[in-house]
Design an enzyme around this catalytic site. Structure first.
Site, short mmCIF file in Angstrom:
data_model
loop_
_atom_site.label_atom_id
_atom_site.label_comp_id
_atom_site.label_asym_id
_atom_site.label_seq_id
_atom_site.Cartn_x
_atom_site.Cartn_y
_atom_site.Cartn_z
N ARG A 32 -7.44 4.55 6.75
CA ARG A 32 -6.51 4.56 5.63
C ARG A 32 -5.75 3.23 5.52
O ARG A 32 -5.60 2.48 6.49
CB ARG A 32 -5.52 5.72 5.78
CG ARG A 32 -6.17 7.09 5.79
CD ARG A 32 -7.00 7.34 4.55
NE ARG A 32 -7.42 8.72 4.43
CZ ARG A 32 -8.34 9.16 3.58
NH1 ARG A 32 -8.94 8.31 2.78
NH2 ARG A 32 -8.67 10.43 3.54
N ASN A 71 0.85 -1.19 0.00
CA ASN A 71 0.00 0.00 0.00
C ASN A 71 0.88 1.24 0.00
O ASN A 71 1.90 1.30 0.70
CB ASN A 71 -0.90 0.02 1.24
CG ASN A 71 -1.79 1.25 1.27
OD1 ASN A 71 -2.79 1.33 0.56
ND2 ASN A 71 -1.42 2.24 2.08
N ASP A 108 -3.51 23.11 9.30
CA ASP A 108 -3.88 22.09 8.32
C ASP A 108 -4.70 22.68 7.19
O ASP A 108 -4.95 23.89 7.15
CB ASP A 108 -4.65 20.96 9.02
CG ASP A 108 -4.41 19.62 8.35
OD1 ASP A 108 -5.05 19.35 7.34
OD2 ASP A 108 -3.55 18.86 8.84
N TYR A 151 1.05 10.32 4.35
CA TYR A 151 0.65 10.68 5.70
C TYR A 151 1.71 11.63 6.28
O TYR A 151 2.90 11.37 6.16
CB TYR A 151 0.55 9.44 6.60
CG TYR A 151 -0.13 8.26 5.95
CD1 TYR A 151 -1.48 8.32 5.61
CD2 TYR A 151 0.58 7.09 5.68
CE1 TYR A 151 -2.10 7.23 5.01
CE2 TYR A 151 -0.04 6.00 5.09
CZ TYR A 151 -1.38 6.08 4.74
OH TYR A 151 -1.99 5.00 4.15
#
Length: 488
Positions: A194, A172, A287, A176
């Site tokens: 996720r 995968n 963010d 992140y």
């Protein structure tokens, strides 16, 4: 046009005038964010900071700061061509049986090409030209950005995290963010839904107490980076999809300390493990919401080894209130999503994720309505069809006479075609981005669907209004007279 690695992409952008080298010393602490933010808002070039203050490693910023550069990184010459990539993914996700022998032969080249794009594993690779292990590992030598005044510390933002679950053959890839908390430690902030977090959870269940191998590639080629954020079918690896975008197989190399495979041309690779139970407080950080997120606990990734190219380039970005680089990425990937949704729901005419809605929190859908309740079926389909829309809070559905990308049109439809009680769908206790502090519980909140379509019999007992349409003959006459009126 395709690119073999990040350096090739940089060279091609520079030839096009789409990359600027910055030779004035600029600090990774706050200053790079300010420069990149101004440049992105002006739709300016990618930036290569050649003299970051306090470091001898150049920093690449604003790489995907325009939709055109995102398209270029995916092997497309313009944003419109991304629809073709979406059509390919739609066919791979939901393949149709051939209508006959002729159709089968016509589809054969596509499937043959997919099968031929299995990654190629090398014995030696540029990303392992220099190897630092044990006490030689020092993340403080990387020019990691501190983006905002209230950030708790440096934050790795464009790391391509490579994991594998114990029950899976394929790896995968996920992006992140990682807070640097020590010479060889970062916090791995992956949300529980996720892929990386799911792989880790399965590992802990099957191998309790055993260290979990992880690798993080920094500065991979653009096709591999963008492949990691594209809705690739579960049957196709991100590496194989990157090969399709690039036009040749993705080259990988086995990590020095695990069986994980990383992009051979990456600038820097962090190898190490997560020790089950080792957690740390992450944040606060500014963010993509435009706010600082709350502090929460996530696993700690211990870096046992750093491998890199000679004279590596550190790839970085920042996130903040849109527009930012992830928002621009969302604008481009929007064009990939449309054909995928249309394959499942042919009645969809357009689909739009407004960047000011933090890229994914609001969606506008236009459709050809065919029966009462149709809009509600479509909004439920949007929430459930692709993992990428798991955190979408608001879905607005309206008719195909509305331009989904024009707020004047959308607001007019909402205010004239909706009854708030009848046409609002509320769903409670659904997955929500943990960064969404507006939700009552971290990671769990509600969703709202707005049916702004014309109402059919069964949905209303009233006669529905007819839209005003100008007389075409009068319009043509005034067009012919307009220049003589002296109005403008």
């Amino acid at each position: 046009m395709t690119f073999k690695d990040l350096r090739d992409f940089i060279a091609q952008l520079e030839q096009r005038g789409a990359l600027k080298r910055i030779q004035v010393p600029i600090s990774p602490v706050l200053e790079m964010t300010e420069v990149c933010d101004r440049t992105l808002r002006a739709k300016g070039p990618a930036l290569l900071f050649e003299k970051p203050t306090g470091f001898d490693m150049p920093v690449l910023g604003n790489l995907f700061g325009t939709p055109e550069r995102v398209a270029l990184g995916m092997g497309a010459e313009d944003v419109g061509a991304l629809r073709e990539i979406g059509k390919l993914l739609a066919q791979l996700k939901e393949p149709e049986p051939p209508k006959g022998l002729k159709d089968a032969w016509a589809k054969l080249p596509m499937y043959r090409k997919v099968l031929s794009m299995a990654p190629k594993v090398l014995k030696d690779a540029p990303c392992q030209e220099v190897v630092e292990e044990g006490e030689d590992v020092d993340l403080g030598r990387l020019p990691v950005q501190t983006c905002w005044p209230g950030d708790v510390g440096p934050l790795i933002t464009w790391g391509l995290t490579v994991t594998r679950g114990p029950n899976k053959e394929r790896q995968n890839l996920g992006i992140y963010r990682q807070q640097v908390i020590g010479r060889n430690k970062v916090i791995m902030r992956w949300l529980s839904h996720r892929g990386g977090a799911l792989d880790y959870r399965e590992w802990c269940q099957k191998h309790p107490g055993q260290p979990y191998p992880v690798a993080v590639a920094l500065g991979a080629d653009p096709a591999t980076i963008l492949g990691a954020v594209t809705p690739v079918p579960d049957t196709l690896s991100e590496y194989a999809f990157a090969g399709l975008l690039r036009g040749h197989r993705t080259e990988l190399v086995k990590c020095r300390g695990s069986d994980l495979q990383v992009p051979a041309s990456a600038e820097i690779v962090l190898e190490g493990v997560i020790h089950p139970g080792e957690m740390a407080d992450e944040g606060p950080y500014g963010d993509h919401t435009g706010y600082y997120n709350e502090v929460d606990r996530f696993p700690v990734f211990t870096v046992e080894r750093v491998t890199r190219r000679q004279k590596p380039i550190y790839h970085s970005t920042y996130t903040g209130r849109p527009p930012d680089e992830p928002a621009i990425l969302g604008v481009a990937l929007n064009e990939v999503f449309v054909p995928i949704l249309q394959k499942q729901f042919p009645e969809i005419v357009d689909f739009y994720l407004p960047p000011e809605g933090c890229s994914y929190r609001m969606a506008v859908v236009t459709m050809k309505k065919q029966y009462p309740g149709h809009a509600k079926r479509v909004m439920l389909g949007v929430w459930s069809f692709l993992r990428q829309f798991m955190y979408t809070k608001f879905v607005i559905v309206t008719d195909d006479d509305i331009d989904a990308r024009d707020w004047n049109d959308v607001i007019w439809a909402i205010t004239t075609r909706m009854d708030p009680k009848r046409d609002t769908v509320m769903i409670d206790n659904t997955p929500i981005d943990y960064l969404d502090f507006a939700s009552p519980v971290s990671g769990l909140g509600s969703k709202m669907g707005l049916d702004a379509t014309h109402k059919w019999p069964g949905e209303t007992s009233r006669e529905w209004g007819r839209a005003i349409v100008k007389d075409e003959a009068v319009t043509r006459r005034i067009d012919a007279l307009w220049s003589s009126l002296g109005i403008d």
